[in-house]
Design a protein around this motif. Structure first.
Motif, PDB file in Angstrom:
ATOM      1  N   PRO A  11       5.926  -2.872  -5.771  1.00 30.07           N
ATOM      2  CA  PRO A  11       7.384  -3.030  -5.626  1.00 30.07           C
ATOM      3  C   PRO A  11       7.767  -3.886  -4.442  1.00 30.07           C
ATOM      4  CG  PRO A  11       6.801  -0.747  -6.100  1.00 30.07           C
ATOM      5  CD  PRO A  11       5.509  -1.471  -5.847  1.00 30.07           C
ATOM      6  N   SER A  12       7.074  -3.710  -3.308  1.00 34.46           N
ATOM      7  CA  SER A  12       7.450  -4.482  -2.124  1.00 34.46           C
ATOM      8  C   SER A  12       7.167  -5.960  -2.323  1.00 34.46           C
ATOM      9  CB  SER A  12       6.691  -3.962  -0.897  1.00 34.46           C
ATOM     10  OG  SER A  12       5.300  -4.055  -1.107  1.00 34.46           O
ATOM     11  N   ILE A 165       7.774  -6.809  10.502  1.00 30.51           N
ATOM     12  CA  ILE A 165       6.840  -5.692  10.562  1.00 30.51           C
ATOM     13  C   ILE A 165       7.163  -4.622   9.513  1.00 30.51           C
ATOM     14  CG2 ILE A 165       5.751  -3.992  12.056  1.00 30.51           C
ATOM     15  CD1 ILE A 165       5.369  -6.939  12.872  1.00 30.51           C
ATOM     16  N   SER A 166       8.445  -4.340   9.303  1.00 27.07           N
ATOM     17  CA  SER A 166       8.803  -3.303   8.328  1.00 27.07           C
ATOM     18  C   SER A 166       8.328  -3.690   6.934  1.00 27.07           C
ATOM     19  CB  SER A 166      10.313  -3.053   8.332  1.00 27.07           C
ATOM     20  OG  SER A 166      11.016  -4.243   8.006  1.00 27.07           O
ATOM     21  N   GLU A 167       8.441  -4.985   6.603  1.00 28.18           N
ATOM     22  CA  GLU A 167       7.975  -5.444   5.297  1.00 28.18           C
ATOM     23  C   GLU A 167       6.456  -5.386   5.214  1.00 28.18           C
ATOM     24  OE1 GLU A 167       9.656  -9.120   3.832  1.00 28.18           O
ATOM     25  OE2 GLU A 167      11.439  -8.823   5.085  1.00 28.18           O
ATOM     26  N   ALA A 168       5.792  -5.673   6.342  1.00 28.60           N
ATOM     27  CA  ALA A 168       4.328  -5.609   6.377  1.00 28.60           C
ATOM     28  C   ALA A 168       3.844  -4.180   6.172  1.00 28.60           C
ATOM     29  CB  ALA A 168       3.815  -6.156   7.703  1.00 28.60           C
ATOM     30  N   VAL A 169       4.506  -3.231   6.832  1.00 26.40           N
ATOM     31  CA  VAL A 169       4.137  -1.821   6.686  1.00 26.40           C
ATOM     32  C   VAL A 169       4.384  -1.349   5.256  1.00 26.40           C
ATOM     33  CG1 VAL A 169       4.684   0.543   7.410  1.00 26.40           C
ATOM     34  CG2 VAL A 169       4.510  -1.277   9.121  1.00 26.40           C
ATOM     35  N   CYS A 170       5.497  -1.774   4.672  1.00 25.34           N
ATOM     36  CA  CYS A 170       5.821  -1.421   3.294  1.00 25.34           C
ATOM     37  C   CYS A 170       4.750  -1.931   2.342  1.00 25.34           C
ATOM     38  CB  CYS A 170       7.189  -1.987   2.911  1.00 25.34           C
ATOM     39  SG  CYS A 170       7.687  -1.642   1.210  1.00 25.34           S
ATOM     40  N   LEU A 171       4.335  -3.181   2.530  1.00 26.86           N
ATOM     41  CA  LEU A 171       3.305  -3.770   1.685  1.00 26.86           C
ATOM     42  C   LEU A 171       1.987  -3.035   1.870  1.00 26.86           C
ATOM     43  CD1 LEU A 171       2.276  -5.894  -0.263  1.00 26.86           C
ATOM     44  CD2 LEU A 171       2.088  -7.504   1.638  1.00 26.86           C
ATOM     45  N   PHE A 172       1.684  -2.667   3.105  1.00 24.17           N
ATOM     46  CA  PHE A 172       0.462  -1.916   3.396  1.00 24.17           C
ATOM     47  C   PHE A 172       0.466  -0.570   2.671  1.00 24.17           C
ATOM     48  CE2 PHE A 172      -1.705   1.365   5.821  1.00 24.17           C
ATOM     49  CZ  PHE A 172      -2.958   0.813   6.019  1.00 24.17           C
ATOM     50  N   MET A 175       0.001  -1.008  -0.998  1.00 24.57           N
ATOM     51  CA  MET A 175      -1.358  -1.446  -1.264  1.00 24.57           C
ATOM     52  C   MET A 175      -2.313  -0.245  -1.293  1.00 24.57           C
ATOM     53  SD  MET A 175      -3.551  -4.170   1.025  1.00 24.57           S
ATOM     54  CE  MET A 175      -3.651  -3.032   2.408  1.00 24.57           C
ATOM     55  N   VAL A 176      -2.149   0.644  -0.331  1.00 26.04           N
ATOM     56  CA  VAL A 176      -3.003   1.831  -0.261  1.00 26.04           C
ATOM     57  C   VAL A 176      -2.746   2.756  -1.451  1.00 26.04           C
ATOM     58  CG1 VAL A 176      -3.500   3.924   1.069  1.00 26.04           C
ATOM     59  CG2 VAL A 176      -3.235   1.735   2.244  1.00 26.04           C
ATOM     60  N   LYS A 177      -1.464   2.906  -1.829  1.00 25.59           N
ATOM     61  CA  LYS A 177      -1.109   3.760  -2.964  1.00 25.59           C
ATOM     62  C   LYS A 177      -1.778   3.287  -4.255  1.00 25.59           C
ATOM     63  CE  LYS A 177       3.461   5.273  -1.353  1.00 25.59           C
ATOM     64  NZ  LYS A 177       4.927   5.120  -1.576  1.00 25.59           N
ATOM     65  N   LYS A 178      -1.925   1.984  -4.385  1.00 21.41           N
ATOM     66  CA  LYS A 178      -2.504   1.426  -5.606  1.00 21.41           C
ATOM     67  C   LYS A 178      -4.028   1.390  -5.579  1.00 21.41           C
ATOM     68  CE  LYS A 178       1.616   0.867  -7.085  1.00 21.41           C
ATOM     69  NZ  LYS A 178       2.162   1.888  -7.997  1.00 21.41           N
ATOM     70  N   GLY A 179      -4.622   1.972  -4.540  1.00 21.22           N
ATOM     71  CA  GLY A 179      -6.077   2.108  -4.521  1.00 21.22           C
ATOM     72  C   GLY A 179      -6.840   1.052  -3.761  1.00 21.22           C
ATOM     73  N   TYR A 180      -6.141   0.100  -3.133  1.00 20.60           N
ATOM     74  CA  TYR A 180      -6.828  -0.912  -2.330  1.00 20.60           C
ATOM     75  C   TYR A 180      -7.236  -0.290  -0.993  1.00 20.60           C
ATOM     76  CZ  TYR A 180      -5.049  -4.412  -5.599  1.00 20.60           C
ATOM     77  OH  TYR A 180      -4.766  -5.145  -6.718  1.00 20.60           O
TER      78      TYR A 180
END
Length: 250
Positions: A11-12, A165-172, A175-180
């Motif tokens: 989503p992000s 940074i907020s967008e970077a954290v959101c993407l992170f 990314m983790v939620k999707k198993g990366y």
């Protein structure tokens, strides 16, 4: 490469891409930026041919000589050979040249893969064009090329460099939620970004989250947070964190 199911599109990424692409930066027009970006390359392109090994270029001119030979060949060399050459140019920090090369590759019918497109994303991010990096990501999804951890890590680093940074954290997080599984360098990049904008509470929580997820923060991670605490005058907290280094044997 496997196809990325539409339900797994982060989503992000999609939302960020929409924001960036609102000014006509669609994935189909990403390479229209290539002819103009060469001006951003500040190093001169002297030609002094030494050899054709990708790690033996004296200058970017050498790389162009080999690249032109490769695109003129029939049949074309495999994409892995182009990737080696692109990586060599990146090491010389000629990011704008890589963008032009990728554009030329597409024009002559060389099919990109996840590695070449990730290299292109990195070059756009290094040139301050994270929006164009998102456009390339959109192109990857359209082509059915599945992004890898390097792809997302590159975008996260690019966002941090632009202090988003907020967008970077959101993407992170997505990314983790999707198993990366992010590399320790990604954690350190985000920690550094949080500290640069003075979000020390979030930085400390992020450091603890690393430990909670089974990642052992290295000396770089601790140094980043301790340095930020000191700069903000939080000496007691910095000393407490420093004492943890001794206890943990770091």
């Amino acid at each position: 490469m496997g196809r990325l199911n539409a339900s797994l599109i982060l989503p992000s990424v999609v939302n960020g891409g929409r924001r960036y692409l609102s000014n006509s930066h669609s994935s189909s027009s990403v390479y229209s930026f290539a002819p103009h970006i060469d001006a951003l390359s500040k190093k001169p392109m002297f030609v002094s041919r030494k050899g054709e090994k990708y790690d033996c270029f004296d200058s970017v001119g050498d790389a162009w000589i080999v690249f032109n030979k490769m695109v003129d060949k029939y049949p074309k060399p495999p994409i892995v050979e182009f990737n080696k050459l692109l990586a060599a140019v990146v090491r010389m920090k000629h990011y704008a040249v890589v963008v032009s090369m990728c554009s030329r590759m597409e024009l002559v019918g060389v099919s990109h893969d996840v590695y070449s497109l990730s290299i292109l994303i990195n070059c756009f991010c290094q040139l301050g064009g994270v929006g164009f990096g998102y456009s390339v990501l959109g192109k990857m999804l359209k082509l059915g090329v599945e992004p890898n951890i390097v792809t997302f890590s590159t975008l996260i680093n690019g966002l941090c460099k632009q202090r988003k940074i907020s967008e970077a954290v959101c993407l992170f997080d997505e990314m983790v939620k999707k198993g990366y599984q992010p590399h320790l360098i990604v954690y350190n990049t985000l920690l550094n970004g949080l500290c640069k904008i003075g979000s020390i509470d979030k930085a400390v929580r992020f450091l603890r989250m690393m430990e909670g997820r089974g990642f052992t923060p290295n000396i770089v991670a601790y140094n980043t947070v301790i340095d930020c605490l000191c700069k903000l005058g939080l000496i007691k907290e910095a000393l407490h964190l420093f004492s943890e280094l001794k206890v943990k044997g770091i």
